[in-house]
Structure formats: structure tokens, C-alpha cells
Design a protein around this motif. Structure first.
Motif, PDB file in Angstrom:
ATOM      1  N   PRO A   1      13.123   3.964 -12.056  1.00  0.00           N
ATOM      2  CA  PRO A   1      11.882   3.304 -11.632  1.00  0.00           C
ATOM      3  C   PRO A   1      11.071   4.194 -10.699  1.00  0.00           C
ATOM      4  CG  PRO A   1      13.775   1.882 -11.325  1.00  0.00           C
ATOM      5  CD  PRO A   1      14.309   3.218 -11.656  1.00  0.00           C
ATOM      6  N   GLU A   2       9.745   4.071 -10.797  1.00  0.00           N
ATOM      7  CA  GLU A   2       8.858   4.888  -9.993  1.00  0.00           C
ATOM      8  C   GLU A   2       8.980   4.510  -8.515  1.00  0.00           C
ATOM      9  OE1 GLU A   2       4.904   4.823 -11.606  1.00  0.00           O
ATOM     10  OE2 GLU A   2       4.114   5.571  -9.701  1.00  0.00           O
ATOM     11  N   GLY A   3       8.993   5.528  -7.638  1.00  0.00           N
ATOM     12  CA  GLY A   3       9.026   5.243  -6.208  1.00  0.00           C
ATOM     13  C   GLY A   3      10.404   4.976  -5.650  1.00  0.00           C
ATOM     14  N   THR A   4      11.448   5.296  -6.412  1.00  0.00           N
ATOM     15  CA  THR A   4      12.814   5.077  -5.916  1.00  0.00           C
ATOM     16  C   THR A   4      13.099   6.053  -4.777  1.00  0.00           C
ATOM     17  OG1 THR A   4      13.426   4.592  -8.174  1.00  0.00           O
ATOM     18  CG2 THR A   4      15.224   4.948  -6.640  1.00  0.00           C
ATOM     19  N   PRO A   5      13.673   5.584  -3.666  1.00  0.00           N
ATOM     20  CA  PRO A   5      14.060   6.520  -2.589  1.00  0.00           C
ATOM     21  C   PRO A   5      15.087   7.517  -3.100  1.00  0.00           C
ATOM     22  CG  PRO A   5      14.191   4.248  -1.847  1.00  0.00           C
ATOM     23  CD  PRO A   5      13.950   4.192  -3.313  1.00  0.00           C
TER      24      PRO A   5
ATOM     25  N   GLY B   1       8.434  22.800  -3.713  1.00  0.00           N
ATOM     26  CA  GLY B   1       9.839  23.210  -3.830  1.00  0.00           C
ATOM     27  C   GLY B   1      10.541  22.440  -4.926  1.00  0.00           C
ATOM     28  N   LEU B   2      11.782  22.026  -4.588  1.00  0.00           N
ATOM     29  CA  LEU B   2      12.598  21.314  -5.578  1.00  0.00           C
ATOM     30  C   LEU B   2      11.994  19.939  -5.887  1.00  0.00           C
ATOM     31  CD1 LEU B   2      15.155  22.493  -6.787  1.00  0.00           C
ATOM     32  CD2 LEU B   2      16.490  20.978  -5.352  1.00  0.00           C
ATOM     33  N   ARG B   3      11.286  19.357  -4.893  1.00  0.00           N
ATOM     34  CA  ARG B   3      10.696  18.027  -5.081  1.00  0.00           C
ATOM     35  C   ARG B   3       9.606  18.053  -6.153  1.00  0.00           C
ATOM     36  NH1 ARG B   3      11.555  13.114  -2.789  1.00  0.00           N
ATOM     37  NH2 ARG B   3       9.460  12.915  -1.975  1.00  0.00           N
ATOM     38  N   LYS B   4       9.080  19.229  -6.440  1.00  0.00           N
ATOM     39  CA  LYS B   4       8.030  19.310  -7.454  1.00  0.00           C
ATOM     40  C   LYS B   4       8.601  18.991  -8.836  1.00  0.00           C
ATOM     41  CE  LYS B   4       4.522  22.537  -9.143  1.00  0.00           C
ATOM     42  NZ  LYS B   4       4.103  23.934  -9.184  1.00  0.00           N
TER      43      LYS B   4
ATOM     44  N   THR C   1       6.430  11.341 -10.441  1.00  0.00           N
ATOM     45  CA  THR C   1       5.807  11.797 -11.693  1.00  0.00           C
ATOM     46  C   THR C   1       6.764  11.535 -12.855  1.00  0.00           C
ATOM     47  OG1 THR C   1       6.748  13.990 -11.422  1.00  0.00           O
ATOM     48  CG2 THR C   1       4.535  13.629 -10.522  1.00  0.00           C
ATOM     49  N   LEU C   2       6.185  11.492 -14.052  1.00  0.00           N
ATOM     50  CA  LEU C   2       7.002  11.222 -15.238  1.00  0.00           C
ATOM     51  C   LEU C   2       8.002  12.355 -15.478  1.00  0.00           C
ATOM     52  CD1 LEU C   2       7.216   9.102 -17.484  1.00  0.00           C
ATOM     53  CD2 LEU C   2       5.614  10.454 -18.815  1.00  0.00           C
ATOM     54  N   GLN C   3       7.509  13.583 -15.318  1.00  0.00           N
ATOM     55  CA  GLN C   3       8.385  14.738 -15.547  1.00  0.00           C
ATOM     56  C   GLN C   3       9.496  14.770 -14.495  1.00  0.00           C
ATOM     57  OE1 GLN C   3       5.062  14.868 -15.676  1.00  0.00           O
ATOM     58  NE2 GLN C   3       4.862  15.243 -17.859  1.00  0.00           N
ATOM     59  N   GLY C   4       9.139  14.417 -13.232  1.00  0.00           N
ATOM     60  CA  GLY C   4      10.142  14.383 -12.169  1.00  0.00           C
ATOM     61  C   GLY C   4      11.246  13.396 -12.477  1.00  0.00           C
ATOM     62  N   ARG C   5      10.852  12.208 -12.961  1.00  0.00           N
ATOM     63  CA  ARG C   5      11.851  11.179 -13.301  1.00  0.00           C
ATOM     64  C   ARG C   5      12.720  11.629 -14.459  1.00  0.00           C
ATOM     65  NH1 ARG C   5       7.378   7.092 -13.619  1.00  0.00           N
ATOM     66  NH2 ARG C   5       8.542   6.076 -15.259  1.00  0.00           N
TER      67      ARG C   5
ATOM     68  N   GLY D   1       0.789  -1.221   0.000  1.00  0.00           N
ATOM     69  CA  GLY D   1       0.000   0.000   0.000  1.00  0.00           C
ATOM     70  C   GLY D   1       0.824   1.274   0.000  1.00  0.00           C
ATOM     71  N   ILE D   2       2.114   1.156  -0.402  1.00  0.00           N
ATOM     72  CA  ILE D   2       2.946   2.379  -0.458  1.00  0.00           C
ATOM     73  C   ILE D   2       2.538   3.118  -1.714  1.00  0.00           C
ATOM     74  CG2 ILE D   2       5.282   3.271  -0.687  1.00  0.00           C
ATOM     75  CD1 ILE D   2       6.211   0.748   0.809  1.00  0.00           C
ATOM     76  N   LYS D   3       1.911   4.279  -1.517  1.00  0.00           N
ATOM     77  CA  LYS D   3       1.417   5.007  -2.685  1.00  0.00           C
ATOM     78  C   LYS D   3       2.254   6.256  -2.916  1.00  0.00           C
ATOM     79  CE  LYS D   3      -3.246   3.327  -2.487  1.00  0.00           C
ATOM     80  NZ  LYS D   3      -4.338   3.374  -1.579  1.00  0.00           N
ATOM     81  N   ALA D   4       2.230   6.687  -4.136  1.00  0.00           N
ATOM     82  CA  ALA D   4       2.999   7.884  -4.471  1.00  0.00           C
ATOM     83  C   ALA D   4       2.334   9.110  -3.849  1.00  0.00           C
ATOM     84  CB  ALA D   4       3.045   8.043  -5.981  1.00  0.00           C
ATOM     85  N   PRO D   5       3.098  10.116  -3.426  1.00  0.00           N
ATOM     86  CA  PRO D   5       2.487  11.355  -2.914  1.00  0.00           C
ATOM     87  C   PRO D   5       1.761  12.080  -4.040  1.00  0.00           C
ATOM     88  CG  PRO D   5       4.853  11.616  -3.088  1.00  0.00           C
ATOM     89  CD  PRO D   5       4.562  10.185  -3.399  1.00  0.00           C
ATOM     90  N   THR D   6       0.701  12.773  -3.690  1.00  0.00           N
ATOM     91  CA  THR D   6      -0.056  13.511  -4.711  1.00  0.00           C
ATOM     92  C   THR D   6       0.746  14.740  -5.132  1.00  0.00           C
ATOM     93  OG1 THR D   6      -1.185  14.745  -3.003  1.00  0.00           O
ATOM     94  CG2 THR D   6      -2.291  12.766  -3.848  1.00  0.00           C
ATOM     95  N   SER D   7       0.363  15.340  -6.237  1.00  0.00           N
ATOM     96  CA  SER D   7       1.132  16.470  -6.773  1.00  0.00           C
ATOM     97  C   SER D   7       1.088  17.671  -5.829  1.00  0.00           C
ATOM     98  CB  SER D   7       0.612  16.857  -8.153  1.00  0.00           C
ATOM     99  OG  SER D   7      -0.764  17.081  -8.083  1.00  0.00           O
TER     100      SER D   7
END
Lengths: 86, 227
Positions: free
Chosen positions: B131-135, A39-42, A48-52, A28-34
Motif C-alpha cells: 500500500p502507498e505510504g507504508t512506513p 539515494g536508496l530511497r529513490k 512511487t509505483l516503481q519504488g513499491r 494531509g499526509i502527502k507523499a514526498p516529491t520525487s
């Protein structure tokens, strides 16, 4: 016969995607919502795809800059050596 | 002239003329061309059924854009499977034991999938490298690992096919030599060795078909990521 708890088609070309899907569905580890990404994490995150994409480009940029600095330094060291020998 | 076990893998030539082109053209001569007759003969019908079924199965996970690759992937599969199976006949040369040939297939096709991904959907293609969710602390490490795994793909594709076929042919020759040498000395052991040789040959027939299929399947998976 126990059925698999994983219920979506997981692309098997990347082990990382498999781990992420298992984490999401089993624990149940879910990604944080937008909204939670600020800050920089955005711009640099692994959810997110753009973040990656930005993380990948930043990593490549750092390596390219380090390689360029190293080669320029080596060239500067070679030039004084050749000028002192002549 | 002393023959070694590796002479079977030497590229054949006759009077200085390389015969590799002949070995590569041979599969083309073995398949009949579809005719304009309303009902084809048995061979053509089976051939058409196999090719259609295989193409349908391969194109299932790919979208419409990936269907452009149907002809290339199906013809590659038929080509590889024919070369591999013909190589199992005695005293024949198997072109797919040459790393240069397999890398010549693997590298351009893999590179095409990567370039298609970078051109048509660069964000998704670059996003695949993390990969998605990487620390957060692991992000740079995983990017490097995924980049290395991306570049290892064509090498793995080529070397997998080469190694499987080379190892199989070498084993067949070794065990056949052992059976032949043991026949006058220990006939019972030679019979057991011959039985082992028969089972190994059956295994090699399966490996020949499976390795061709795996090559094409992996290429279609790489395409699926990028198209």
C-alpha cells in the motif's frame, strides 16, 4: 447529515489503499516529491509505483535467497551423514 | 438405511452412474434461446432485459479490456443463481454445496486475473502488494500480509459460496424436522417453528441470489485491479 470528507472513489479490494487515501485526505499526509527521494530511497520507497515494485521484488528475493540457503545447508548436512554411515 | 442430515449433500448417482453432469446441465434447458422474430415473447424479453442490465452494471467500472469478460461473468452469474434457486426445491441436489465445484470456478478465474495482471502490467500488479505510504519498517510485513491475502482470495471465494448454501440447507432441514416431530406433541410450538421455517426459506432465497452475485462481483473487482 454530515457528508463524507473522503471525496474520491477508493478501491475496496485492499485495506491498505483505503488507509492511504484516508491519511491523504483527512490528515494531509502527502507523499514526498520525487526530488526529495534520494539515494536508496529513490529506488526503494512506498510512494512511487516503481519504488513499491522494487520493495516487493526485494522482499521476495530475500525470502527466496534464505530458502535456497536453508535447503542447500540441509542437503550438505544429509550428504556427510550418508557418507559416514556407508 | 438410516438417513442423516448430510445425505442431501452427497453427490447423486444412479446404478453407479454419477448424475452430477445432469444436475449441471439442467439450468441450460430452462432458459429459452433468443429467436429471429422481431418481437420476442414475455419470457425472452424479461430474460434479455435482466441479462443486459446486469452486464451493463457489472462492466461499468471495467475498461474496454475488461469487457472481454462480459460473457463469462454474466453466464457464470446466471448459472450460479439458477443452481442455487433450484436447490431450494424439496428433494433436489444443489451442486454449489460441493466445495470441489466452487473451487473449480474460483481458482482458475482468480488465477486468470492474476496472470493477466502480471503479463500486461507487471509493475502495477506488483505495486498492488504494497500500500502507498507504508512506513519503512512495516514494508516487509505488509508485503507478506498482502501476499497472503492475495492467495486467500480463491479459497475465500469458494468456501463462502459453499458454506452459505450448505448452512442454509442444513438449517432448513433441521427446522423442518423439528416442526414435523413437534406437530403431534406440541402443535402450537410446531406452528411457530413452521413460521420460522417459512421466514428462513425466504431468507435462503435471498442468500441464494446474493451469494451468486457476490461471487461474480468479487471476480470483477479482482479483474478491475489487474486489467
Amino acid at each position: 447529515m454530515p457528508t463524507s470528507p473522503v471525496n474520491t472513489r477508493i478501491p475496496l479490494t485492499s485495506f491498505g489503499h483505503l488507509i492511504t487515501e484516508v491519511k491523504k485526505q483527512l490528515f494531509g499526509i502527502k507523499a514526498p516529491t520525487s526530488v526529495e527521494l534520494t539515494g536508496l530511497r529513490k529506488y526503494f520507497n512506498s510512494y512511487t509505483l516503481q519504488g513499491r515494485r522494487n520493495c516487493v521484488l526485494a522482499t521476495y528475493g530475500v525470502f527466496a535467497a534464505a530458502a535456497a540457503a536453508y535447503f542447500m545447508r540441509r542437503q550438505n548436512k544429509k550428504e556427510p551423514q550418508t557418507s559416514s554411515s556407508t | 438405511m438410516v438417513l442423516s442430515f448430510f445425505d442431501q449433500f452427497m453427490s447423486p448417482s444412479y446404478l453407479g452412474i454419477p448424475l452430477m453432469a445432469l444436475a449441471l446441465i439442467l439450468p441450460w434447458t430452462l432458459y429459452p434461446k433468443p429467436t429471429s422474430q422481431w418481437i420476442s415473447n414475455r419470457v425472452l424479453t424479461l430474460q434479455g432485459w435482466f441479462i443486459n442490465r446486469f452486464t451493463q452494471q457489472l462492466m461499468l467500472p471495467l475498461g474496454r479490456k475488461g469487457h472481454k469478460w462480459a460473457l463469462l461473468l454474466t453466464s457464470l452469474m446466471v448459472f450460479l443463481i439458477t443452481l442455487n434457486m433450484l436447490g431450494l426445491l424439496p428433494y433436489t441436489f444443489t451442486p454449489t454445496t460441493q466445495l470441489s465445484l466452487n473451487m473449480g470456478f474460483a481458482v482458475p478465474l482468480w488465477l486468470a486475473t492474476v496472470l493477466i495482471g502480471m503479463r500486461n502490467q507487471p509493475t502495477i500488479a506488483l505495486g498492488h502488494l504494497l500500500p502507498e505510504g507504508t512506513p519503512t519498517p512495516l514494508i516487509p510485513v505488509l508485503i507478506i500480509i498482502e501476499t497472503i491475502s492475495l492467495f486467500i482470495r480463491p479459497i475465500a471465494l469458494g468456501v463462502r459460496l459453499t458454506a452459505n448454501l450448505t448452512a442454509g440447507h442444513l438449517l432448513i432441514q433441521l427446522i423442518a424436522t423439528a416442526a414435523f416431530v413437534l406437530a403431534p406433541l406440541m402443535p402450537t410450538v410446531a406452528l411457530l417453528t413452521a413460521t420460522l421455517l417459512l421466514l428462513l426459506t425466504l431468507l435462503e432465497v435471498a442468500v441464494a441470489m446474493i451469494q451468486a452475485y457476490v461471487f461474480v462481483l468479487l471476480l470483477s473487482l479482482y479483474l478491475q485491479e489487474n486489467v
